[in-house]
Design a protein around this motif. Structure first.
Motif, PDB file in Angstrom:
ATOM      1  N   GLY A 199       0.800  -1.213   0.000  1.00 18.50           N
ATOM      2  CA  GLY A 199       0.000   0.000   0.000  1.00 18.50           C
ATOM      3  C   GLY A 199       0.838   1.270   0.000  1.00 18.50           C
ATOM      4  O   GLY A 199       0.426   2.291   0.543  1.00 18.50           O
ATOM      5  N   LEU A 200       2.001   1.213  -0.630  1.00 18.40           N
ATOM      6  CA  LEU A 200       2.910   2.360  -0.657  1.00 18.40           C
ATOM      7  C   LEU A 200       2.420   3.455  -1.594  1.00 18.40           C
ATOM      8  O   LEU A 200       1.755   3.184  -2.591  1.00 18.40           O
ATOM      9  CB  LEU A 200       4.293   1.922  -1.126  1.00 18.40           C
ATOM     10  CG  LEU A 200       5.057   0.963  -0.219  1.00 18.40           C
ATOM     11  CD1 LEU A 200       6.294   0.452  -0.926  1.00 18.40           C
ATOM     12  CD2 LEU A 200       5.419   1.639   1.085  1.00 18.40           C
ATOM     13  N   THR A 201       2.807   4.663  -1.274  1.00 20.15           N
ATOM     14  CA  THR A 201       2.636   5.802  -2.167  1.00 20.15           C
ATOM     15  C   THR A 201       4.021   6.214  -2.619  1.00 20.15           C
ATOM     16  O   THR A 201       4.943   6.281  -1.808  1.00 20.15           O
ATOM     17  CB  THR A 201       1.960   6.982  -1.430  1.00 20.15           C
ATOM     18  OG1 THR A 201       0.651   6.576  -1.034  1.00 20.15           O
ATOM     19  CG2 THR A 201       1.883   8.223  -2.313  1.00 20.15           C
ATOM     20  N   TYR A 202       4.185   6.479  -3.905  1.00 17.72           N
ATOM     21  CA  TYR A 202       5.465   6.915  -4.442  1.00 17.72           C
ATOM     22  C   TYR A 202       5.375   8.353  -4.921  1.00 17.72           C
ATOM     23  O   TYR A 202       4.385   8.735  -5.551  1.00 17.72           O
ATOM     24  CB  TYR A 202       5.886   6.065  -5.645  1.00 17.72           C
ATOM     25  CG  TYR A 202       6.116   4.610  -5.351  1.00 17.72           C
ATOM     26  CD1 TYR A 202       6.912   4.202  -4.294  1.00 17.72           C
ATOM     27  CD2 TYR A 202       5.544   3.631  -6.158  1.00 17.72           C
ATOM     28  CE1 TYR A 202       7.136   2.862  -4.044  1.00 17.72           C
ATOM     29  CE2 TYR A 202       5.763   2.286  -5.915  1.00 17.72           C
ATOM     30  CZ  TYR A 202       6.556   1.905  -4.849  1.00 17.72           C
ATOM     31  OH  TYR A 202       6.779   0.578  -4.596  1.00 17.72           O
ATOM     32  N   VAL A 203       6.395   9.112  -4.624  1.00 22.30           N
ATOM     33  CA  VAL A 203       6.628  10.383  -5.286  1.00 22.30           C
ATOM     34  C   VAL A 203       7.727  10.057  -6.276  1.00 22.30           C
ATOM     35  O   VAL A 203       8.860   9.776  -5.899  1.00 22.30           O
ATOM     36  CB  VAL A 203       7.066  11.494  -4.303  1.00 22.30           C
ATOM     37  CG1 VAL A 203       7.399  12.762  -5.067  1.00 22.30           C
ATOM     38  CG2 VAL A 203       5.990  11.732  -3.257  1.00 22.30           C
ATOM     39  N   PHE A 204       7.375  10.030  -7.545  1.00 25.33           N
ATOM     40  CA  PHE A 204       8.234   9.514  -8.605  1.00 25.33           C
ATOM     41  C   PHE A 204       8.745  10.688  -9.432  1.00 25.33           C
ATOM     42  O   PHE A 204       7.968  11.341 -10.127  1.00 25.33           O
ATOM     43  CB  PHE A 204       7.393   8.561  -9.467  1.00 25.33           C
ATOM     44  CG  PHE A 204       8.156   7.769 -10.464  1.00 25.33           C
ATOM     45  CD1 PHE A 204       8.806   6.608 -10.103  1.00 25.33           C
ATOM     46  CD2 PHE A 204       8.218   8.181 -11.784  1.00 25.33           C
ATOM     47  CE1 PHE A 204       9.505   5.867 -11.035  1.00 25.33           C
ATOM     48  CE2 PHE A 204       8.915   7.446 -12.723  1.00 25.33           C
ATOM     49  CZ  PHE A 204       9.556   6.286 -12.346  1.00 25.33           C
ATOM     50  N   VAL A 205      10.037  10.972  -9.320  1.00 24.26           N
ATOM     51  CA  VAL A 205      10.649  12.076 -10.059  1.00 24.26           C
ATOM     52  C   VAL A 205      11.360  11.483 -11.265  1.00 24.26           C
ATOM     53  O   VAL A 205      12.233  10.619 -11.107  1.00 24.26           O
ATOM     54  CB  VAL A 205      11.661  12.837  -9.173  1.00 24.26           C
ATOM     55  CG1 VAL A 205      12.308  13.965  -9.949  1.00 24.26           C
ATOM     56  CG2 VAL A 205      10.988  13.337  -7.902  1.00 24.26           C
ATOM     57  N   SER A 206      10.985  11.925 -12.463  1.00 22.99           N
ATOM     58  CA  SER A 206      11.602  11.348 -13.651  1.00 22.99           C
ATOM     59  C   SER A 206      11.451  12.265 -14.854  1.00 22.99           C
ATOM     60  O   SER A 206      10.488  13.021 -14.964  1.00 22.99           O
ATOM     61  CB  SER A 206      10.958  10.002 -13.975  1.00 22.99           C
ATOM     62  OG  SER A 206      11.574   9.407 -15.094  1.00 22.99           O
ATOM     63  N   HIS A 207      12.432  12.155 -15.751  1.00 18.59           N
ATOM     64  CA  HIS A 207      12.346  12.812 -17.055  1.00 18.59           C
ATOM     65  C   HIS A 207      11.852  11.829 -18.121  1.00 18.59           C
ATOM     66  O   HIS A 207      11.633  12.216 -19.255  1.00 18.59           O
ATOM     67  CB  HIS A 207      13.719  13.357 -17.476  1.00 18.59           C
ATOM     68  CG  HIS A 207      14.156  14.495 -16.632  1.00 18.59           C
ATOM     69  ND1 HIS A 207      14.854  14.340 -15.467  1.00 18.59           N
ATOM     70  CD2 HIS A 207      13.969  15.826 -16.781  1.00 18.59           C
ATOM     71  CE1 HIS A 207      15.093  15.523 -14.930  1.00 18.59           C
ATOM     72  NE2 HIS A 207      14.568  16.444 -15.716  1.00 18.59           N
ATOM     73  N   ASP A 208      11.702  10.569 -17.749  1.00 19.87           N
ATOM     74  CA  ASP A 208      11.249   9.535 -18.674  1.00 19.87           C
ATOM     75  C   ASP A 208       9.722   9.590 -18.738  1.00 19.87           C
ATOM     76  O   ASP A 208       9.020   8.958 -17.950  1.00 19.87           O
ATOM     77  CB  ASP A 208      11.732   8.165 -18.192  1.00 19.87           C
ATOM     78  CG  ASP A 208      11.392   7.029 -19.140  1.00 19.87           C
ATOM     79  OD1 ASP A 208      10.463   7.187 -19.982  1.00 19.87           O
ATOM     80  OD2 ASP A 208      12.027   5.966 -19.038  1.00 19.87           O
ATOM     81  N   LEU A 209       9.221  10.379 -19.686  1.00 20.31           N
ATOM     82  CA  LEU A 209       7.784  10.638 -19.736  1.00 20.31           C
ATOM     83  C   LEU A 209       6.960   9.409 -20.088  1.00 20.31           C
ATOM     84  O   LEU A 209       5.831   9.269 -19.622  1.00 20.31           O
ATOM     85  CB  LEU A 209       7.497  11.790 -20.704  1.00 20.31           C
ATOM     86  CG  LEU A 209       8.146  13.125 -20.309  1.00 20.31           C
ATOM     87  CD1 LEU A 209       7.810  14.199 -21.328  1.00 20.31           C
ATOM     88  CD2 LEU A 209       7.765  13.537 -18.909  1.00 20.31           C
ATOM     89  N   ALA A 210       7.524   8.506 -20.861  1.00 19.58           N
ATOM     90  CA  ALA A 210       6.807   7.263 -21.164  1.00 19.58           C
ATOM     91  C   ALA A 210       6.615   6.450 -19.887  1.00 19.58           C
ATOM     92  O   ALA A 210       5.553   5.870 -19.653  1.00 19.58           O
ATOM     93  CB  ALA A 210       7.559   6.452 -22.209  1.00 19.58           C
ATOM     94  N   LEU A 211       7.627   6.428 -19.045  1.00 19.22           N
ATOM     95  CA  LEU A 211       7.536   5.715 -17.771  1.00 19.22           C
ATOM     96  C   LEU A 211       6.575   6.416 -16.827  1.00 19.22           C
ATOM     97  O   LEU A 211       5.774   5.774 -16.144  1.00 19.22           O
ATOM     98  CB  LEU A 211       8.930   5.594 -17.148  1.00 19.22           C
ATOM     99  CG  LEU A 211       9.062   4.717 -15.924  1.00 19.22           C
ATOM    100  CD1 LEU A 211       8.622   3.284 -16.215  1.00 19.22           C
ATOM    101  CD2 LEU A 211      10.510   4.721 -15.438  1.00 19.22           C
ATOM    102  N   VAL A 212       6.618   7.732 -16.785  1.00 22.49           N
ATOM    103  CA  VAL A 212       5.688   8.500 -15.955  1.00 22.49           C
ATOM    104  C   VAL A 212       4.253   8.192 -16.370  1.00 22.49           C
ATOM    105  O   VAL A 212       3.392   7.930 -15.530  1.00 22.49           O
ATOM    106  CB  VAL A 212       5.970  10.018 -16.054  1.00 22.49           C
ATOM    107  CG1 VAL A 212       4.841  10.828 -15.422  1.00 22.49           C
ATOM    108  CG2 VAL A 212       7.305  10.352 -15.404  1.00 22.49           C
ATOM    109  N   ARG A 213       4.026   8.192 -17.664  1.00 22.80           N
ATOM    110  CA  ARG A 213       2.666   7.914 -18.159  1.00 22.80           C
ATOM    111  C   ARG A 213       2.198   6.530 -17.734  1.00 22.80           C
ATOM    112  O   ARG A 213       1.038   6.324 -17.405  1.00 22.80           O
ATOM    113  CB  ARG A 213       2.623   8.053 -19.673  1.00 22.80           C
ATOM    114  CG  ARG A 213       1.213   7.893 -20.210  1.00 22.80           C
ATOM    115  CD  ARG A 213       1.114   8.198 -21.677  1.00 22.80           C
ATOM    116  NE  ARG A 213      -0.258   8.590 -21.947  1.00 22.80           N
ATOM    117  CZ  ARG A 213      -0.647   9.298 -22.958  1.00 22.80           C
ATOM    118  NH1 ARG A 213       0.231   9.729 -23.837  1.00 22.80           N
ATOM    119  NH2 ARG A 213      -1.897   9.605 -23.124  1.00 22.80           N
TER     120      ARG A 213
END
Length: 156
Positions: A87-101
């Motif tokens: 049940g984790l929440t992630y704050v995901f910082v990335s420039h990889d927009l495909a991965l973000v999507r």
């Protein structure tokens, strides 16, 4: 765990072993130095280190950068599994927009240290309101959809 004086030595050892298993690593790696681990193994160790404190939120800053696509897929699979199981929440910082999507539920776009746009993945990727967001999305290589499709197939 030592620094925060959590548990007995035995309990700390059990937490470390459990965290290694959670990220797909075996106990045989406990005695290895970081230089003897692959990039993917080092990333999994970093994730395991964050898990031993049993957080609700984990900040992931470029967790798949400098990893090849197959290793990235394994890391993403671990993150998704941990999120579902713990049940984790992630704050995901990335420039990889495909991965973000692929991974995010909501997106905040930052420009020069300020959030310029925030919304659901669909809102931001399909109907960006800010010129900076539109320029970021326009910079995704045309093969980006193919990479996202390959990753999606890898995860189910």
């Amino acid at each position: 765990l030592d620094r925060f004086k959590i548990g007995t030595r035995k309990e700390r050892d059990e937490r470390v072993r459990a965290a290694l298993v959670d990220v797909g690593l075996g106990e045989h790696l406990l005695s290895r130095k970081p230089g003897a681990l692959s990039g993917g193994q080092r990333q999994r160790v970093a994730i395991a280190r964050s898990l031993v404190l049993k957080p609700d939120v984990i900040v992931l800053d470029e967790p798949t950068s400098a990893l090849d696509v197959s290793v990235q897929a394994g890391i993403v699979e671990v993150l998704l599994s941990l999120q579902a199981n713990l049940g984790l929440t992630y704050v995901f910082v990335s420039h990889d927009l495909a991965l973000v999507r692929q991974l995010a539920h909501t997106v905040s776009v930052m420009h020069r240290g300020r959030i310029v746009e925030h919304g659901t993945v669909a809102d931001i990727f399909d109907n960006p309101l800010q010129p900076y967001t539109r320029s970021l999305l326009a910079s995704i290589p045309s093969g980006g959809d193919d990479v996202a499709h390959m990753r999606t197939r890898a995860f189910g």
